[in-house]
Design a protein around this motif. Structure first.
Motif, short mmCIF file in Angstrom:
data_model
loop_
_atom_site.label_atom_id
_atom_site.label_comp_id
_atom_site.label_asym_id
_atom_site.label_seq_id
_atom_site.Cartn_x
_atom_site.Cartn_y
_atom_site.Cartn_z
N LEU A 1 0.84 -1.19 0.00
CA LEU A 1 0.00 0.00 0.00
C LEU A 1 0.88 1.25 0.00
N ARG A 2 0.31 2.33 -0.55
CA ARG A 2 0.98 3.63 -0.49
C ARG A 2 -0.08 4.70 -0.28
N PRO A 3 0.29 5.86 0.30
CA PRO A 3 -0.71 6.87 0.62
C PRO A 3 -1.09 7.73 -0.57
N THR A 4 -2.30 8.27 -0.52
CA THR A 4 -2.71 9.33 -1.42
C THR A 4 -3.90 10.04 -0.80
N THR A 5 -4.27 11.17 -1.38
CA THR A 5 -5.43 11.90 -0.88
C THR A 5 -6.71 11.26 -1.37
N GLN A 6 -7.76 11.39 -0.59
CA GLN A 6 -9.08 10.88 -0.95
C GLN A 6 -9.97 12.02 -1.41
N SER A 7 -11.00 11.70 -2.14
CA SER A 7 -11.98 12.71 -2.56
C SER A 7 -12.54 13.45 -1.36
N PRO A 8 -12.70 14.79 -1.45
CA PRO A 8 -13.27 15.54 -0.32
C PRO A 8 -14.79 15.56 -0.31
N TYR A 9 -15.44 14.94 -1.30
CA TYR A 9 -16.89 15.03 -1.41
C TYR A 9 -17.56 13.97 -0.54
N ARG A 10 -18.39 14.42 0.39
CA ARG A 10 -19.12 13.52 1.29
C ARG A 10 -20.61 13.75 1.08
N PHE A 11 -21.23 12.88 0.28
CA PHE A 11 -22.65 13.01 -0.04
C PHE A 11 -23.51 12.29 0.99
N SER A 12 -24.76 12.74 1.11
CA SER A 12 -25.68 12.07 2.04
C SER A 12 -26.16 10.74 1.48
N ASP A 13 -26.29 10.63 0.15
CA ASP A 13 -26.81 9.39 -0.43
C ASP A 13 -26.15 9.09 -1.77
N ALA A 14 -24.86 9.31 -1.83
CA ALA A 14 -24.08 8.98 -3.02
C ALA A 14 -22.65 8.70 -2.58
N LEU A 15 -21.87 8.16 -3.50
CA LEU A 15 -20.49 7.80 -3.20
C LEU A 15 -19.52 8.65 -4.00
N SER A 16 -18.32 8.78 -3.47
CA SER A 16 -17.22 9.38 -4.21
C SER A 16 -15.92 8.81 -3.67
N GLY A 17 -14.85 8.99 -4.45
CA GLY A 17 -13.55 8.56 -3.96
C GLY A 17 -12.94 7.45 -4.79
N THR A 18 -11.69 7.16 -4.49
CA THR A 18 -10.96 6.12 -5.20
C THR A 18 -10.64 4.97 -4.25
N ASP A 19 -10.70 3.78 -4.79
CA ASP A 19 -10.20 2.60 -4.07
C ASP A 19 -9.42 1.75 -5.07
N SER A 20 -8.81 2.43 -6.05
CA SER A 20 -8.26 1.77 -7.21
C SER A 20 -6.73 1.82 -7.22
N LYS A 21 -6.17 1.63 -8.39
CA LYS A 21 -4.72 1.63 -8.59
C LYS A 21 -4.37 2.74 -9.58
N THR A 22 -3.09 2.98 -9.73
CA THR A 22 -2.59 3.91 -10.74
C THR A 22 -2.02 3.10 -11.89
N SER A 23 -2.46 3.42 -13.10
CA SER A 23 -2.07 2.63 -14.27
C SER A 23 -0.69 2.99 -14.76
N TYR A 24 -0.03 1.98 -15.31
CA TYR A 24 1.19 2.22 -16.05
C TYR A 24 0.84 2.82 -17.41
N ARG A 25 1.83 3.46 -18.01
CA ARG A 25 1.61 4.08 -19.31
C ARG A 25 1.17 3.02 -20.33
N GLY A 26 -0.04 3.22 -20.86
CA GLY A 26 -0.53 2.38 -21.95
C GLY A 26 -1.12 1.04 -21.56
N GLU A 27 -1.14 0.69 -20.28
CA GLU A 27 -1.47 -0.70 -19.92
C GLU A 27 -2.93 -1.08 -20.12
N ASP A 28 -3.83 -0.10 -20.27
CA ASP A 28 -5.26 -0.42 -20.34
C ASP A 28 -5.81 -0.35 -21.76
N TYR A 29 -4.95 -0.34 -22.77
CA TYR A 29 -5.44 -0.12 -24.13
C TYR A 29 -6.45 -1.19 -24.56
#
Length: 398
Positions: free
Chosen positions: A335-363
């Motif tokens: 694991l490594r740190p990063t900032t999370q989304s500042p948006y806190r909705f009453s009945d919706a979601l926001s934020g990341t729980d994902s990874k950072t892609s390498y250049r070109g890896e998702d083509y």
């Protein structure tokens, strides 16, 4: 990076992000955090921020913070086939982000007037230092340049003294990204009424001036009418920022804590101020614990904050409680740190729980999901070096 659920407000939007460094990538990161499927189109040489920050599994920290959650396709836009491929992607896209100099996308054959013929509903967010039209539109700009041109560096020097120097954060970039996000979402809303898109021209200098709450004092030469600047004071456990007028603070300490006023009516004003400041400084340094200081401030009803090293931000009470800094996949089993989304909705979601892609890896996943491209066409595009991806770019991943 699977499609986010419909509980994310922007889960129905697709975004092509051609931007690099900060202003554009930050806007794209926020759209991703809000649920949009954001695809970063990266050039063969890569985003320069892939060289900035701590390296973990061949991904640098600065790039990680601004691009986590995005899928990544590396295209050689100097090839006509790549431009044609982008136009096909635009047919399925809601938003395009770019922060090149104002003529670059046009020269690539991907300017707004061209793309709107492919998709009249397309919304393009263009961020540049000085806007698309004007005497400085071709002038290269990073945040420090705008900080200088908009007066922030001069004001900081006048207030604090010392040498002329830049701010410790890229305010011009993040202001432009935030205003760009607001404008883009306004264009999305308007598109529901009109059925057509927009080209949004955001200049970093405009966004910074518009967000500068002190600028009116400069424009009207009226800084003498402003509240006294807030100050940092030494205390027994470190340093604190006390957000109040010193004159009020001194009177409250005299009234509530029997602080002795060391002055007398016949003294010069400057001498009075110096003696009272010394008395307050001595009083504060005698407070040895954060709990005791907090009790004093609570009794006086004065806002304050502890001056902390951002390296220890994980331990700040509210940051910790709201999970504003999180641990994310570091691409090598940890694991490594990063900032999370500042948006806190009453009945919706926001934020990341994902990874950072390498250049070109998702083509493959992007082109299959968005265009339903088959294996033979993908192989042909790879062979012609329209799409680029090297396993060396993934070095370090288990």
């Amino acid at each position: 990076m699977s499609k986010k659920s419909e509980r994310y407000p922007l889960s129905d939007l697709k975004v092509l992000d051609f931007s690099r460094v900060l202003a554009g990538p930050f806007a794209g990161r926020m759209l991703s955090d809000l649920g949009a499927d954001v695809v970063k189109i990266e050039p063969p040489e890569g985003d320069v921020t892939r060289f900035w920050g701590k390296e973990v599994a061949n991904i640098r920290g600065y790039y990680h913070q601004q691009n986590i959650g995005k899928r990544n396709v590396c295209l050689n836009l100097r090839k006509p086939e790549a431009v044609s491929l982008v136009k096909r992607l635009v047919e399925a896209t809601d938003i395009v982000i770019e922060n090149y100099r104002p003529d670059v996308m046009d020269r690539l054959g991907l300017g707004y007037e061209t793309l709107r013929k492919t998709n009249p509903r397309i919304i393009m967010l263009s961020i540049s230092g000085f806007g698309r039209n004007g005497p400085e539109s071709r002038k290269p700009a990073y945040a420090p340049v705008v900080h200088a041109e908009v007066g922030l560096i001069h004001r900081k020097w006048k207030r604090d003294g010392g040498s002329l120097s830049d701010l410790p954060t890229s305010l011009a970039d993040t202001n432009a990204a935030l205003h760009g996000l607001v404008g883009t979402l306004a264009a999305v809303h308007m598109r529901e009424r009109t059925g057509v898109g927009q080209h949004l021209d955001i200049a970093m200098i405009d966004a910074t001036a518009a967000t500068d709450d002190q600028l009116q004092y400069d424009l009207e030469s009226s800084h003498h009418t402003a509240p006294l600047p807030n100050e940092v004071w030494g205390v027994g456990f470190g340093h604190v920022m006390i957000a109040t007028d010193f004159r009020l603070f001194f009177r409250l300490l005299v009234e509530h804590f029997n602080l002795e006023d060391p002055t007398h009516p016949d003294m010069e004003l400057n001498q009075k101020v110096a003696l009272r400041r010394a008395a307050v400084g001595n009083f504060l340094r005698e407070i040895k614990t954060k709990e005791d200081f907090e009790a004093v401030m609570e009794k006086l009803n004065i806002a304050w904050g502890e001056v902390i090293d951002p390296a220890n931000l994980f331990n700040q009470k509210t940051i910790k409680h709201r999970k504003s800094v999180i641990k994310t996949d570091n691409r090598q089993g940890g694991l490594r740190p990063t900032t999370q989304s500042p948006y806190r909705f009453s009945d919706a979601l926001s934020g990341t729980d994902s990874k950072t892609s390498y250049r070109g890896e998702d083509y493959e996943s992007v082109l299959c999901d968005w265009l339903d491209i088959g294996e033979s066409e993908l192989a042909d595009l790879r062979k012609k070096e329209v799409i680029l991806f090297s396993l060396e770019w993934k070095a370090g991943e288990n």
